[in-house]
Write an enzyme that holds these catalytic residues in place. Structure first.
Site, PDB file in Angstrom:
ATOM      1  CG  ASN A 158      -1.562   1.328   1.485  1.00 56.65           C
ATOM      2  OD1 ASN A 158      -2.415   1.788   0.737  1.00 56.65           O
ATOM      3  ND2 ASN A 158      -1.143   1.995   2.558  1.00 56.65           N
ATOM      4  CE  LYS A 204       0.585   3.971  -6.950  1.00 55.67           C
ATOM      5  NZ  LYS A 204       0.606   3.098  -5.752  1.00 55.67           N
ATOM      6  CE1 TYR A 215       0.735   7.627  -7.467  1.00 50.59           C
ATOM      7  CE2 TYR A 215      -0.951   8.041  -9.119  1.00 50.59           C
ATOM      8  CZ  TYR A 215      -0.586   7.566  -7.876  1.00 50.59           C
ATOM      9  OH  TYR A 215      -1.536   7.028  -7.046  1.00 50.59           O
ATOM     10  CB  SER A 231      -3.192   4.962  -9.154  1.00 52.85           C
ATOM     11  OG  SER A 231      -3.830   6.183  -9.511  1.00 52.85           O
TER      12      SER A 231
END
Length: 259
Positions: free
Chosen positions: A94, A164, A160, A147
């Protein structure tokens, strides 16, 4: 509910980013459902706070502070969990940095490296560290927190999204490689959640992030999921009702990626 009488009775879960937000919600719920939980994160005081609340109601918790992108943190978490609880059954990857809104040509190399280190290398290291225990038990459940940005084009999110997106692909490969050992790997891709700390973003960056959400058209359902709702969904995935689910990439984004 009394700890030890639930869906994870006798199981052991390692949860990264467990001091706040979704990680803390998962730790509390899994402990109530009977699991021994190992809480990993950078802020030891936050981890201790969550662990103390779990132990106050009879749950079992172990705190392992450290940087998830450091190999020694993952190995220490796996070793200390095995010593305390006997092994590892569940891993929730997480911990992660929140999307910092940079166009690709504006993205500093340090920013790129930080996202890859925390959001992709961290899950790799923890998965690698716990797999031997799961292989020995011939059972295990891994959930990577991705995400919605990994599934669609999203303005100003190159680093990002790359991290992800890599996590999505790593999830599928893990599911294929370790199915023979009874190990399942899945990835959920949330949209916004509450309450979540945006500790790595400045106010200006956060404003740009909200602007990017608006430009994308936003979700179908005008609400943010509470972290407890997402934690309950994770319980379904890793618990007995999710035993046929593996290799899945599941949006949990109020319909954001449905358009």
């Amino acid at each position: 509910m009394t700890p030890g009488a639930g869906q994870l009775d006798g199981k052991v879960a390692v949860i990264t980013g467990a001091g706040t937000g979704l990680g803390a919600a998962v730790a509390r719920l899994f402990a109530l459902e009977g699991a021994g939980v190992t809480l990993v994160g950078r802020r030891e005081a936050k981890l201790v706070e969550v662990a103390s609340a779990i132990e106050a109601v009879g749950g079992r918790a172990l705190v392992v502070p450290g940087d998830v992108s450091a190999p020694e943190t993952a190995m220490r978490a796996a070793e200390e969990t095995t010593r305390r609880f006997g092994g590892v059954d569940v891993l929730i990857n997480n911990a992660g940095l929140h999307a910092a809104p940079y166009l690709l040509h504006e993205t500093p190399l340090d920013e790129w490296n930080d996202f890859l280190a925390v959001d992709l290398t961290g899950p790799f290291l923890f998965t690698k560290a716990v797999l031997p225990s799961m292989m020995q038990r011939r059972d295990g459940a891994i959930v990577n927190i991705g995400s919605m940005v990994a599934l669609v084009g999203f303005k100003g999110s190159a680093a990002y999204a790359a991290a992800k997106g890599g996590l999505v692909s790593m999830t599928r490969t893990t599911a294929v490689d370790y199915a023979q050992y009874g190990i399942r790997a899945n990835c959920i891709c949330p949209g916004g959640m509450e309450p979540v700390e945006y500790g790595n973003l400045s106010e200006q960056q956060l404003a740009k992030l909200y602007e990017a959400v608006d430009l994308s058209g936003g979700p179908l359902i005008n609400r943010l999921a509470n972290v407890n709702e997402v934690a309950a969904f994770l319980l379904t995935i890793v618990g007995p009702n999710g035993r046929s689910l593996t290799g899945a990439v599941i949006p949990f984004d109020a319909g954001f990626t449905a358009k």
